[in-house]
Structure formats: C-alpha cells, structure tokens
Design a protein around this motif. Sequence first.
Motif, PDB file in Angstrom:
ATOM      1  N   GLN A   1      27.179  38.006  81.946  1.00  0.00           N
ATOM      2  CA  GLN A   1      27.281  39.277  82.660  1.00  0.00           C
ATOM      3  C   GLN A   1      26.000  40.096  82.546  1.00  0.00           C
ATOM      4  OE1 GLN A   1      29.461  39.981  84.768  1.00  0.00           O
ATOM      5  NE2 GLN A   1      31.218  38.706  84.260  1.00  0.00           N
ATOM      6  N   ALA A   2      25.371  40.072  81.389  1.00  0.00           N
ATOM      7  CA  ALA A   2      24.136  40.838  81.212  1.00  0.00           C
ATOM      8  C   ALA A   2      23.049  40.337  82.144  1.00  0.00           C
ATOM      9  CB  ALA A   2      23.668  40.753  79.763  1.00  0.00           C
ATOM     10  N   ILE A   3      22.866  39.020  82.191  1.00  0.00           N
ATOM     11  CA  ILE A   3      21.838  38.453  83.069  1.00  0.00           C
ATOM     12  C   ILE A   3      22.209  38.637  84.531  1.00  0.00           C
ATOM     13  CG2 ILE A   3      20.684  36.331  83.776  1.00  0.00           C
ATOM     14  CD1 ILE A   3      20.973  35.292  80.941  1.00  0.00           C
ATOM     15  N   SER A   4      23.455  38.357  84.869  1.00  0.00           N
ATOM     16  CA  SER A   4      23.874  38.421  86.266  1.00  0.00           C
ATOM     17  C   SER A   4      23.710  39.814  86.850  1.00  0.00           C
ATOM     18  CB  SER A   4      25.333  37.967  86.393  1.00  0.00           C
ATOM     19  OG  SER A   4      25.500  36.646  85.944  1.00  0.00           O
ATOM     20  N   MET A   5      24.106  40.846  86.093  1.00  0.00           N
ATOM     21  CA  MET A   5      24.000  42.207  86.589  1.00  0.00           C
ATOM     22  C   MET A   5      22.536  42.612  86.739  1.00  0.00           C
ATOM     23  SD  MET A   5      26.400  44.389  87.518  1.00  0.00           S
ATOM     24  CE  MET A   5      27.819  43.939  86.505  1.00  0.00           C
TER      25      MET A   5
END
Length: 284
Positions: free
Chosen positions: A96-100
């Motif tokens: 989620q951190a990378i995707s966002m």
Amino acid sequence: MALDSMKEIFERSARENIPFWEIVLQYDMEERQVSRQASMAKMLSTWQAIQDAADSYTGTQRSVSGLVGGDGLKMRLYARRGESIGGEFMDEVIVQAISMAESNACMRRIVAAPTAGSCGVVPAVLLPLCEREHYTQHELLEALYVASGIGAVIAYRASISEIGTASAMAAGALVSLRGGTNEQIGHAVAMALKNLMGLVCDPVAGLVEVPCVKRNVIGAVNAISAADMALAGIESRIPVDEVIDAMGEVGRRMPVEFRETALGGLAATPTGKAVKERMPHGAQ
C-alpha cells in the motif's frame, strides 16, 4: 482554540473529559465554520478517497519521467508467493505504501497526508489494519482526526517534514485505533519523529519520485514500530512538543542543498545528474 501544542490538547482532553479526536473535530468546526455533520462528512470523503486510490491501483501506469511505476505490483506478486520475511501484514503495508506513492507520481487521485510525496504512509498502516481487524467507520474517522491534529501541531511548531510528519501522524492514529491513551499517542509521535529526524530531502531531478516513493515504506514501518513501542509502555524521554521543536530547529539548520532543492544528496550523484539531463522538458 488552536492546535499548536500536543501538551495543551492532552490537558484539555483531561480537563473536559473529551478524547483527542473530539478536540480536533471541534477545531475543524470552528476553523472552517461548519457543522459537526459537515466536518465528519468531509473526513469520510477523505477516507473514501484513500480507499478508492488503493482500489484503483493496477501497477501498469508509469510516471512521465519513467522512474516510477509497477513496484507496488511487484511487491504484491512477491507477497503472494509467501516468501517474504515480514509476513502477510507487513507485506500489505509495503504494498500500500508503494502503490499509493506511485499513484501520486503517476498523477492519479490521492490524499495528501500531509503532502503528496508522503501520501502512502497513513493509508499503508490504516488500510491493512482495518482489513484485518474490521474497525467501524466511526473508529476510522476518529483515527483520521487524531492524525490530522498531530499534523496540525507539527505544522504550527515546526514544518511539514514529509515522511517524518506522515509517520508521526500514522503512529498516533494507530495508537488511537488500538485504544491507547493520550500519553501513548504522544510517545508514539515523539518516537516516530525522532527516528526520522534530520532525513535529507534530495529528490532526483527535482521530482517527488526517487527516493520519495520508497521512503513511504520506511515511514509506514516506522509508524508501526513507534505505535507498538508506545502501546507496550515504552516512553520517549523527550516530551513530544520538545521533539517537534527540535525537528524544526534541525530543519532550519540543514544546508539548503538538502532541503528539497535537488542540489545535494542523491540528486547530486552522477546517476542523479544523468537522470536529470535525460528528463523530457517540463518533467523536471
């Protein structure tokens, strides 16, 4: 009423017997001259935007520079193989951190929390936890108010330090969700900030992509560590307001080359300079 001191928020909370999040809600109502219902509706729309941004990520898009895109999908596929070191929950936090953060670089709709460059930190800790523990919508909104209040205090006393502030906001929100005390929220914020104090801002080619996207992962993992330490009863030896003030002082004393000017650090390496030289006109 102003959100300029964590200590004052804690004292008012104790004096009036109201929770941290309620104080932030009342501040929003007063500051924007809106009703309680309108304030909570706005916060709900923020949460829904975070969920929408997470749901819409595919991993197929690339930023204009070509530096960013697809890593969230790589992490997702790696996690599915069951070979990761951190386990399922940490896998999802990293995804989620990378995707966002990639979504931001690819010009998709995100929630700046507190900045676009650090938009992945708060979602990365809240989305997986909510999926695992099924918090109510109201509990999530309360956590977001706590995060907002923390960000407001840091902005007033120091400056928005991108990943550090985002990590502190996320740490406080996690402690709140887990039913921690105001004091534990303060310790989590202090420890999260201390762990990242003095981090240089050295975006390659002046873009919020390298190293910024991957720093969202560090901010999220740091937030979880700080929250767990605080919930375990571990305390910051320096009070949270003093930590915030110290962070502001460090930022003011930091050489200009390391303050988002793209003149130092990774941006000034041979590879960083080469990336800048090959950037399309207008992408810098």
